[in-house]
Design a protein around this motif. Structure first.
Motif, short mmCIF file in Angstrom:
data_model
loop_
_atom_site.label_atom_id
_atom_site.label_comp_id
_atom_site.label_asym_id
_atom_site.label_seq_id
_atom_site.Cartn_x
_atom_site.Cartn_y
_atom_site.Cartn_z
N ARG A 338 44.91 3.68 -70.99
CA ARG A 338 45.86 4.30 -70.04
C ARG A 338 45.64 3.82 -68.63
O ARG A 338 46.57 3.42 -67.93
CB ARG A 338 45.75 5.83 -70.14
CG ARG A 338 46.33 6.61 -68.95
CD ARG A 338 47.80 6.38 -68.77
NE ARG A 338 48.30 7.08 -67.60
CZ ARG A 338 48.27 6.58 -66.37
NH1 ARG A 338 47.82 5.37 -66.15
NH2 ARG A 338 48.74 7.29 -65.33
N HIS A 388 52.38 10.80 -66.25
CA HIS A 388 51.89 12.18 -66.38
C HIS A 388 53.02 13.07 -66.89
O HIS A 388 53.61 13.83 -66.13
CB HIS A 388 51.36 12.63 -65.03
CG HIS A 388 50.60 11.55 -64.30
ND1 HIS A 388 49.35 11.12 -64.70
CD2 HIS A 388 50.92 10.79 -63.21
CE1 HIS A 388 48.92 10.16 -63.88
NE2 HIS A 388 49.86 9.93 -62.97
N HIS A 395 55.91 6.92 -64.20
CA HIS A 395 55.90 5.67 -63.44
C HIS A 395 56.85 4.74 -64.19
O HIS A 395 56.45 4.11 -65.15
CB HIS A 395 54.49 5.12 -63.36
CG HIS A 395 53.55 6.08 -62.71
ND1 HIS A 395 53.75 6.55 -61.43
CD2 HIS A 395 52.44 6.70 -63.16
CE1 HIS A 395 52.78 7.40 -61.11
NE2 HIS A 395 51.99 7.52 -62.15
N GLU A 434 54.12 11.23 -56.62
CA GLU A 434 52.73 11.39 -56.18
C GLU A 434 52.24 10.30 -55.23
O GLU A 434 51.26 10.49 -54.53
CB GLU A 434 51.81 11.46 -57.41
CG GLU A 434 51.88 10.23 -58.29
CD GLU A 434 50.94 10.30 -59.50
OE1 GLU A 434 50.79 9.26 -60.16
OE2 GLU A 434 50.36 11.37 -59.76
N HIS A 435 52.93 9.15 -55.17
CA HIS A 435 52.43 8.05 -54.34
C HIS A 435 52.83 8.17 -52.87
O HIS A 435 52.28 7.48 -52.02
CB HIS A 435 52.91 6.71 -54.87
CG HIS A 435 52.38 6.37 -56.23
ND1 HIS A 435 52.92 5.37 -57.00
CD2 HIS A 435 51.37 6.90 -56.96
CE1 HIS A 435 52.25 5.28 -58.13
NE2 HIS A 435 51.32 6.20 -58.13
ZN ZN Z 1 50.05 8.21 -61.60
#
Ligand code: ZN
Ligand code: FAD
Ligand code: MLT
Length: 481
Positions: A338, A388, A395, A434-435
């Motif tokens: 992963r 996730h 992603h 999240e980025h």
């Molecule tokens: Zn991630």
């Protein structure tokens, strides 16, 4: 005063070099180069100098001096940003302020379940310190060996365990930061309850270095799990993944430590391009789930839960094949499959990333619709979504078609991102899960966060950083001239 060697005002340059010395102030291009490029090699900037304070006092002095001279500051931690957030622009006027020397773990308290760490501590080092104290820091991202606590909080990082423990903001109990005028905001209080006006620490979390520089953080820890099970499952598609997630959640939502989705295309890139990464299943599948369950109880309830849900799923065909880790080395090799996705995609050629989120129930629709749209947009494109799933965060990454000119593919990055994000918008999702926004996604802000939301953000920025020296060009699109 010696001859100036940087683009900085001479009085500022000498004050900084006197305070920081050669270890704390880098000016040679060969020394500063690693700080002016991002991990994805999308951006290359220039800076007047790289400043590496040893503590909050030096950091506050740096910011006060830069404010006096209107010199822009780019805060930087581990420089693993996926959106060019820690990369200076090409002007060469800015200084990069890197926290890597502020790397002390000050205290771990087993009663409060808290740890006090300086911003330059890597996430991995913080995790290890918690583990060595018999506790756990439940924040895990593939870049944890380089990402620093200051950067993790500044980006409100998510990662593999958000499904169980929340994002970085939820794990941050207290915070100290240097504000754009050089003053120190000391919010290092380890209180579960503290309703005394605006929660400034929450505003700084996720602010991507545009409102101040985080210097010290108090993090919430958890008891170290005493039983853990990990399984890799071959499945037909994202709908099967969602159903499997529901099956585990119906039994015990608190047991789910991680629930990661991976596409067959993405997994094939990992096993083809990453040394020693092999698929421990009889044959490749169209998609996979990596599920980790854990508990603070030292009994076999977690194993029983994993076996019963997977047993039913194998029987009813929801899961095509599965393997459970039977040793720590198997745990490591399954997680590696992963965690090497980003690196494998980087090695596969030019790639466009879409770190998006939708309500969990709509993940299958996202993957199905975005795959069809991208394949229609660029025939031969390699669609390699992973992420996730338990948080609805995928992603949705695209790798260039074999044999296509990388530059020609990257020239279509906005077309690809807009194509994917139009579907995300239709599914009531977010263009950055999240980025963060960084400099890559500022152009999306007016359409997605325009009106009162963006205007209020601008007012907050203007109020806290009136000179606009903190990480210019990030989050906010250039103001319409
Ligand atoms: Zn991630
Ligand atoms: P940097 O890249 O140095 O900076 C990031 C931003 O924070 C910049 O805007 C910078 O100006 C600001 N900043 C840095 N330090 C400070 C500070 N002390 N005070 C104020 N602002 C500061 N992210 C996730 O959320 N989940 C993942 O699963 C994940 N996986 C990743 C996997 C790989 C392989 C890579 C390369 C990145 C991944 N990321 C992930 C993105 C990245 O690692 C995170 O955003 C991380 O939190 C950034 O930390 P950093 O210390 O490297 O910050
Ligand atoms: C990860 O979860 O590994 C990263 O956030 C993903 C990425 O590379 O897009």
């Amino acid at each position: 005063m010696s001859a100036p060697i940087t683009a900085l005002p001479p009085s500022l340059e000498s004050a900084l070099s006197q305070m920081l010395g050669p270890v704390g102030m880098l000016v040679d291009a060969s020394d500063t180069a690693p700080y002016t490029r991002d991990w994805r090699l999308l951006y290359e900037g220039r800076c007047a100098a790289v400043l590496r304070p040893a503590d909050t006092g030096e950091l506050a002095r740096i910011v006060a001096l830069c404010a006096e001279h209107d010199v822009p500051i780019v805060p930087q931690g581990g420089n693993t940003s996926m959106v060019g957030g820690a990369t200076p622009d090409a002007s060469g006027r800015a200084v990069v302020v890197c926290t890597s020397r502020m790397n002390r773990i000050r205290e771990i308290d087993p009663h409060d379940l808290t740890m006090v760490v300086e911003a330059g501590v890597t996430l991995k080092a913080a995790q290890d310190a918690a583990r060595n104290a018999g506790l756990m820091l439940p924040l895990s991202i593939s870049s944890e060996g380089s990402a620093q606590i200051g950067g993790v909080i500044a980006t409100n990082a998510g990662g593999n365990n958000t499904v169980r423990y929340g994002n970085a903001r939820e794990l941050m109990v207290g915070l100290e930061a240097v504000m754009p005028d050089g003053s120190v905001f000391n919010g290092l209080r380890r209180l579960r309850k503290d309703n005394t006006g605006y929660a400034l620490r929450q505003l700084l979390a996720g602010s991507e270095g545009t409102l101040g520089i985080i210097s010290t953080v108090i993090l919430q820890l958890q008891p170290q799990p005493r039983s853990r099970e990990l399984a890799l499952c071959a499945i037909a598609d994202a709908s099967a993944a969602l159903t499997l997630f529901g099956a585990f959640r119906a039994q015990d939502p608190s047991a789910i430590q991680a629930f990661e989705y991976m596409s067959g295309v993405g997994m094939a890139l990992v096993t083809d391009l990453i040394d020693g990464a092999t698929l421990p299943l009889s044959e490749p599948a169209a998609a996979y789930v990596l599920v980790e369950l854990a508990s603070a109880r030292a009994d076999d309830s977690i194993r029983t839960l994993m076996e019963s849900v997977l047993g039913d799923a194998l029987e009813n065909g929801l899961v095509i094949d599965a393997v459970m880790a039977e040793s720590e080395s198997q745990v490591a090799s399954l997680w590696r499959l992963r965690e090497e996705h980003a690196e494998a995609q980087k090695r596969a050629g030019a790639n466009v990333k879409n770190d998006v989120s939708v309500p969990v129930s709509r993940v299958p629709a996202l993957i199905e619709r975005a795959t069809a749209a991208c394949e229609a947009l660029i025939p031969g494109i390699r669609v390699a979504p992973f992420g996730h799933l338990g948080d609805g965060n995928i992603h949705f990454n695209l790798v260039q078609p074999e044999g296509m000119d990388p530059a020609a593919f990257l020239a279509r990055d906005h077309d690809i991102m807009d194509c994917v994000c139009a579907i995300v918008h239709d599914l009531d999702g977010s263009f950055s899960a999240e980025h963060g926004v960084g400099q890559l996604k500022t152009y999306m802000m007016p359409e997605w966060r325009g009106g009162a939301e963006l205007e209020t953000m601008r007012r907050i920025k203007q109020a806290i950083d009136p000179r606009g020296i903190m990480n210019p060009g990030k989050i906010f699109p250039a103001a319409a001239s």
